[in-house]
Design a protein around this motif. Structure first.
Motif, mmCIF file in Angstrom:
data_model
loop_
_atom_site.group_PDB
_atom_site.id
_atom_site.type_symbol
_atom_site.label_atom_id
_atom_site.label_comp_id
_atom_site.label_asym_id
_atom_site.label_seq_id
_atom_site.Cartn_x
_atom_site.Cartn_y
_atom_site.Cartn_z
ATOM 1 N N ARG A 1 0.858 -1.178 0.000
ATOM 2 C CA ARG A 1 0.000 0.000 0.000
ATOM 3 C C ARG A 1 0.894 1.227 0.000
ATOM 4 O O ARG A 1 1.700 1.417 0.896
ATOM 5 C CB ARG A 1 -0.887 -0.039 1.234
ATOM 6 N N PRO B 1 -3.720 5.854 0.191
ATOM 7 C CA PRO B 1 -5.007 5.412 0.715
ATOM 8 C C PRO B 1 -5.768 4.490 -0.255
ATOM 9 O O PRO B 1 -6.342 3.499 0.171
ATOM 10 C CB PRO B 1 -5.782 6.710 0.938
ATOM 11 N N ASP B 2 -5.759 4.795 -1.516
ATOM 12 C CA ASP B 2 -6.456 3.977 -2.510
ATOM 13 C C ASP B 2 -5.492 3.487 -3.582
ATOM 14 O O ASP B 2 -5.875 3.307 -4.736
ATOM 15 C CB ASP B 2 -7.572 4.800 -3.177
ATOM 16 N N TRP B 3 -4.264 3.234 -3.191
ATOM 17 C CA TRP B 3 -3.269 2.922 -4.202
ATOM 18 C C TRP B 3 -2.351 1.795 -3.716
ATOM 19 O O TRP B 3 -1.628 1.935 -2.751
ATOM 20 C CB TRP B 3 -2.450 4.168 -4.488
ATOM 21 N N ASP B 4 -2.416 0.667 -4.399
ATOM 22 C CA ASP B 4 -1.539 -0.468 -4.129
ATOM 23 C C ASP B 4 -0.599 -0.644 -5.318
ATOM 24 O O ASP B 4 -0.957 -0.337 -6.450
ATOM 25 C CB ASP B 4 -2.347 -1.757 -3.938
ATOM 26 N N GLU B 5 0.596 -1.120 -5.042
ATOM 27 C CA GLU B 5 1.578 -1.302 -6.104
ATOM 28 C C GLU B 5 2.304 -2.627 -5.889
ATOM 29 O O GLU B 5 2.580 -3.012 -4.764
ATOM 30 C CB GLU B 5 2.588 -0.160 -6.063
#
Length: 101
Positions: free
Chosen positions: A82, A85-89
């Motif tokens: 993570r 907040p709304d972003w996974d990589e």
């Protein structure tokens, strides 16, 4: 050419040659330092402990070159972290430098 003019020309020539020699020495030193930095980076990377998916099992956070990230999921070849907040990589496991449990 007068004696004074010839003397000045020799003096100016000597100063120019000295400046050229100093510039070449500075350039050589900068190139040597750059080569040493590259060599050190390669040696450091070669000495780094390689992590596997088993090493990451149960990890809560991992560190890559950009900093620490919360672990979302671990796969065989990558780890999902993570980064917002709304972003996974997804990071390849080879880029993981450190693990926290």
């Amino acid at each position: 050419m007068t004696r004074r003019t010839a003397s000045f020309a020799r003096h100016a020539d000597a100063i120019t040659r000295q400046a050229v020699a100093e510039t070449a020495a500075h350039r050589q030193a900068a190139e040597d330092a750059a080569r040493a930095r590259v060599r050190l980076a390669r040696e450091t990377e070669a000495a780094r402990v390689r992590l596997t998916a088993a090493d990451l099992d149960g990890a809560t956070h991992v560190r890559d070159r950009w900093g620490w990230h919360e672990v979302v999921r671990v796969n065989n070849a990558s780890v999902t972290v993570r980064v917002g907040p709304d972003w996974d990589e997804r990071l390849p496991i080879g880029r993981v430098l450190e693990v926290r449990r």
